[in-house]
Design an enzyme around this catalytic site. Sequence first.
Site, PDB file in Angstrom:
ATOM      1  N   GLY A  51       0.877  -1.163   0.000  1.00 24.31           N
ATOM      2  CA  GLY A  51       0.000   0.000   0.000  1.00 24.31           C
ATOM      3  C   GLY A  51       0.911   1.208   0.000  1.00 24.31           C
ATOM      4  CD  GLU A  52       2.919   5.602  -0.039  1.00 26.22           C
ATOM      5  OE1 GLU A  52       2.846   5.300  -1.239  1.00 26.22           O
ATOM      6  OE2 GLU A  52       4.001   5.791   0.546  1.00 26.22           O
ATOM      7  CB  SER A  53       5.561   2.437   3.834  1.00 28.57           C
ATOM      8  OG  SER A  53       6.257   3.398   3.064  1.00 28.57           O
ATOM      9  CB  CYS A  83       5.207  -3.863  -1.416  1.00 27.71           C
ATOM     10  SG  CYS A  83       5.675  -2.592  -2.598  1.00 27.71           S
ATOM     11  NE  ARG A 116       8.052   5.330   0.959  1.00 31.34           N
ATOM     12  CZ  ARG A 116       7.693   6.575   0.796  1.00 31.34           C
ATOM     13  NH1 ARG A 116       8.542   7.568   0.991  1.00 31.34           N
ATOM     14  NH2 ARG A 116       6.471   6.830   0.431  1.00 31.34           N
ATOM     15  CB  ILE A 144       3.109  -1.973  -7.405  1.00 32.97           C
ATOM     16  CG1 ILE A 144       2.441  -3.126  -8.174  1.00 32.97           C
ATOM     17  CG2 ILE A 144       2.357  -0.663  -7.648  1.00 32.97           C
ATOM     18  CD1 ILE A 144       1.069  -3.505  -7.651  1.00 32.97           C
ATOM     19  NE  ARG A 145       5.590   5.341  -7.107  1.00 38.88           N
ATOM     20  CZ  ARG A 145       5.598   6.115  -6.019  1.00 38.88           C
ATOM     21  NH1 ARG A 145       4.669   6.006  -5.111  1.00 38.88           N
ATOM     22  NH2 ARG A 145       6.540   7.001  -5.853  1.00 38.88           N
ATOM     23  CG  HIS A 189       2.325  -6.165  -4.381  1.00 39.92           C
ATOM     24  ND1 HIS A 189       1.504  -5.624  -3.421  1.00 39.92           N
ATOM     25  CD2 HIS A 189       3.145  -5.171  -4.773  1.00 39.92           C
ATOM     26  CE1 HIS A 189       1.800  -4.351  -3.247  1.00 39.92           C
ATOM     27  NE2 HIS A 189       2.795  -4.045  -4.063  1.00 39.92           N
ATOM     28  CD  GLU A 191      -0.316  -8.571  -2.296  1.00 45.00           C
ATOM     29  OE1 GLU A 191       0.729  -9.228  -2.100  1.00 45.00           O
ATOM     30  OE2 GLU A 191      -0.312  -7.351  -2.523  1.00 45.00           O
TER      31      GLU A 191
HETATM   32  N1  GLN Z   1       6.007   2.880  -2.623  1.00 45.73           N
HETATM   33  C1  GLN Z   1       5.226   2.374  -1.525  1.00 45.73           C
HETATM   34  C2  GLN Z   1       5.786   2.756  -0.171  1.00 45.73           C
HETATM   35  O1  GLN Z   1       6.880   3.165  -0.039  1.00 45.73           O
HETATM   36  C3  GLN Z   1       5.121   0.881  -1.570  1.00 45.73           C
HETATM   37  C4  GLN Z   1       4.298   0.474  -2.762  1.00 45.73           C
HETATM   38  C5  GLN Z   1       3.554  -0.802  -2.547  1.00 45.73           C
HETATM   39  O2  GLN Z   1       3.365  -1.293  -1.445  1.00 45.73           O
HETATM   40  N2  GLN Z   1       3.087  -1.318  -3.638  1.00 45.73           N
HETATM   41  O3  GLN Z   1       5.073   2.607   0.766  1.00 45.73           O
END
Ligand code: GLN
Length: 212
Positions: A51-53, A83, A116, A144-145, A189, A191
């Site tokens: 998600g977004e840390s 992630c 990151r 994903i990123r 990921h 999942e």
């Molecule tokens: N770029 C996100 C972060 O630093 C991680 C991306 C993800 O979990 N798919 O939180």
Amino acid sequence: MTSRPLRIGVLALQGDVREHVAALTTLGVDAVTVRREPELETCDGLVLPGGESTTIGRLARQFEMLGPLRAYVAAGRPVLGTCAGMVLLADRVLDGTPAQLDGSETLGGLDVTVRRNAFGRQVDSFETTLALSGVEVAVPAVFIRAPWVESVGPQVEVLARVEADPSYGEAAGRIVAVRQGALMATSFHPEIGGDPRVHRLFVESVRARRSS
Ligand code: GLN
């Protein structure tokens, strides 16, 4: 004697919670969402989703979950971070926010340095297959990123790296899955893609710990 099924929590503050619950459910474990300390305490293991840390860290602070989550890790209970979850578990974060650089909105516990959004500098998202230690056939891996692991401490086992092929540029050979004691983390990921083997590896380690 029959024992109750393993219960594995998925931290449900933000991110791809449902996908982890679904993957764990196919493995026959009791997969539950976790937002509060009493829910956490009932879990034999925990998944920190992608998600977004920064958001997950901030919400964990607001929900007063940072302390309980750190205590869970410190007690040696099993945690899989994927992630953003890997960023949360890392002891050291590069290219993070101030609250990630000083660890005030991360959990730590995993003796690694992660960068990151590392892949994001060249390719935002991509899919490949990875040879994963402990798994016979290569697993699909969706990035994903994603962060990568820049360096690991002596107790950390490297489970997977991006193939050392020059076509991956700076990402070639980078560490993308690790394990240290009860902690496991992947840059990708597991999942997404319908392959349960990373979750199975984690579930097996949770089961082994519960019965030891
Ligand atoms: N770029 C996100 C972060 O630093 C991680 C991306 C993800 O979990 N798919 O939180």
